[in-house]
Design a protein around this motif. Sequence first.
Motif, PDB file in Angstrom:
ATOM      1  N   GLU A   1       5.350   4.684   2.210  1.00  0.00           N
ATOM      2  CA  GLU A   1       5.756   5.935   2.857  1.00  0.00           C
ATOM      3  C   GLU A   1       6.350   5.667   4.242  1.00  0.00           C
ATOM      4  O   GLU A   1       7.315   6.327   4.648  1.00  0.00           O
ATOM      5  CB  GLU A   1       4.563   6.888   2.946  1.00  0.00           C
ATOM      6  CG  GLU A   1       4.104   7.385   1.580  1.00  0.00           C
ATOM      7  CD  GLU A   1       3.274   8.654   1.664  1.00  0.00           C
ATOM      8  OE1 GLU A   1       3.304   9.315   2.730  1.00  0.00           O
ATOM      9  OE2 GLU A   1       2.617   8.999   0.674  1.00  0.00           O
ATOM     10  N   GLU A   2       5.796   4.693   4.934  1.00  0.00           N
ATOM     11  CA  GLU A   2       6.352   4.314   6.236  1.00  0.00           C
ATOM     12  C   GLU A   2       7.782   3.794   6.071  1.00  0.00           C
ATOM     13  O   GLU A   2       8.672   4.110   6.870  1.00  0.00           O
ATOM     14  CB  GLU A   2       5.471   3.240   6.877  1.00  0.00           C
ATOM     15  CG  GLU A   2       5.952   2.778   8.245  1.00  0.00           C
ATOM     16  CD  GLU A   2       5.126   1.629   8.794  1.00  0.00           C
ATOM     17  OE1 GLU A   2       5.636   0.923   9.688  1.00  0.00           O
ATOM     18  OE2 GLU A   2       3.991   1.420   8.325  1.00  0.00           O
TER      19      GLU A   2
ATOM     20  N   SER B   1       0.856  -1.192   0.000  1.00  0.00           N
ATOM     21  CA  SER B   1       0.000   0.000   0.000  1.00  0.00           C
ATOM     22  C   SER B   1       0.888   1.236   0.000  1.00  0.00           C
ATOM     23  O   SER B   1       2.073   1.175   0.368  1.00  0.00           O
ATOM     24  CB  SER B   1      -0.910   0.016   1.233  1.00  0.00           C
ATOM     25  OG  SER B   1      -0.147   0.225   2.411  1.00  0.00           O
ATOM     26  N   GLU B   2       0.312   2.358  -0.386  1.00  0.00           N
ATOM     27  CA  GLU B   2       1.072   3.609  -0.378  1.00  0.00           C
ATOM     28  C   GLU B   2       1.506   3.973   1.037  1.00  0.00           C
ATOM     29  O   GLU B   2       2.614   4.480   1.246  1.00  0.00           O
ATOM     30  CB  GLU B   2       0.228   4.731  -0.990  1.00  0.00           C
ATOM     31  CG  GLU B   2      -0.029   4.555  -2.482  1.00  0.00           C
ATOM     32  CD  GLU B   2      -0.822   5.708  -3.072  1.00  0.00           C
ATOM     33  OE1 GLU B   2      -1.291   6.572  -2.285  1.00  0.00           O
ATOM     34  OE2 GLU B   2      -0.967   5.760  -4.310  1.00  0.00           O
ATOM     35  N   ASP B   3       0.644   3.700   2.012  1.00  0.00           N
ATOM     36  CA  ASP B   3       0.989   4.021   3.404  1.00  0.00           C
ATOM     37  C   ASP B   3       2.222   3.246   3.861  1.00  0.00           C
ATOM     38  O   ASP B   3       3.103   3.798   4.532  1.00  0.00           O
ATOM     39  CB  ASP B   3      -0.195   3.706   4.325  1.00  0.00           C
ATOM     40  CG  ASP B   3      -1.335   4.701   4.171  1.00  0.00           C
ATOM     41  OD1 ASP B   3      -1.090   5.782   3.597  1.00  0.00           O
ATOM     42  OD2 ASP B   3      -2.460   4.399   4.616  1.00  0.00           O
ATOM     43  N   LYS B   4       2.289   1.966   3.509  1.00  0.00           N
ATOM     44  CA  LYS B   4       3.440   1.152   3.918  1.00  0.00           C
ATOM     45  C   LYS B   4       4.715   1.621   3.214  1.00  0.00           C
ATOM     46  O   LYS B   4       5.800   1.612   3.811  1.00  0.00           O
ATOM     47  CB  LYS B   4       3.178  -0.324   3.621  1.00  0.00           C
ATOM     48  CG  LYS B   4       2.163  -0.967   4.546  1.00  0.00           C
ATOM     49  CD  LYS B   4       1.977  -2.443   4.218  1.00  0.00           C
ATOM     50  CE  LYS B   4       0.942  -3.083   5.142  1.00  0.00           C
ATOM     51  NZ  LYS B   4       0.719  -4.515   4.806  1.00  0.00           N
TER      52      LYS B   4
END
Length: 384
Positions: A342-343, A337-340
């Motif tokens: 970015e994390e 995912s994009e969140d992962k």
Amino acid sequence: MKKVLFLAYHNSENNNVQSTALVRRISQYEDFFSREGFQIEYIVTKNNDVQIDDWNHRTLEIPIAKYYKNKILNKLYVFFIMIIWGDIIGYSFYKNRKTIHTFLEGDYNLIISFFTPRGSIWLGSYLRKKLNTTWWVDLQDSLSEGLDDINLTVGMNWLKKKLAKADQIIHVSPEWATEDKNHIQKEIVYFRHCIPELPHALGNLSSVNNSPAKIIYAGNIHFDAMNPAILANPLTNFHKLIELEYAGIAQIAQILSKMNIPLTMLGQLDKKQLHECYSAADIILILAWNKPGRKVIPSKFYEACAYNKPILIVGNDTGAFQSLFEEWGHPNVINDSEDKIEEALSGFINNNFERFFCVDKCLFPVSDQTSFDRFLSNSLISHS
């Protein structure tokens, strides 16, 4: 002197662009048999883009037969070839069998066919009978590769018949080994692509602190199954801190260039150039295969493992990486995912590699050249 004959599409001498997966696997066999004192000989297809006058190993290049321009006629021609010789490569070997017999000298302790293509299997089956020697087959893809729905049954029956005489079949994937074993009803062992030994003389392999940090991505031939679109927003959000470098074919470069991300195009690189770029990068990017129905680990992943760099694995894994994580004892670091993503990027900037694959985090032995050598040595003993 002991001799081994390799049957392949290309080898590392007539195909050196970005260390193609098939060529790299062959080179690892070559390293082992050289150390064991074997004379190595090759029969490969001719690469018209490469002219070699002085081969490292005795090699015969076979020209590939031509196709018909008429689509209907060519379709019938290809089907006819498939049911007898496997593919156009097998037919090319058949057409040049007199040249092949002239090339062969003395006795061979072992013949190894490298798949793909199916033609190398045809030639191995043919020469096993003619030379009365041991025949191995190394599979770097599912046996269904290159067979559409119409030709699948015929093609798999052809493979089942030819491979019945193989003394050993070695696969690169446990999932494919299980799948193909069910198809051909014959035992298949597996040994994953192994992490290569690096040519240390080519450069400094220590970590590099670039500003902005460099992520290198090398290779993508299945855009529909390895789509980098998920990277667009994260890389845009980190554009002052992270820059993507792409080494590969022009078609993918054009797609990436439209994503409005910090990007440097490197073009297609040879083995030495790619090594230097990997060595200079801060992060190596691997796109997971996300097309349902097939479990794949890109062979570039194993190459990336050699550099002791954090590896960012991006995309929806269909299960192959999860299997490898369990086998090697590594946490699941798929960034789907994009969140992962970015994390992961935020963590990297703060020296936190929790969302990256790192070889030194593996709890169990990984597949390297030493373990591959041991595997091949045991195989030689069992088939002597």
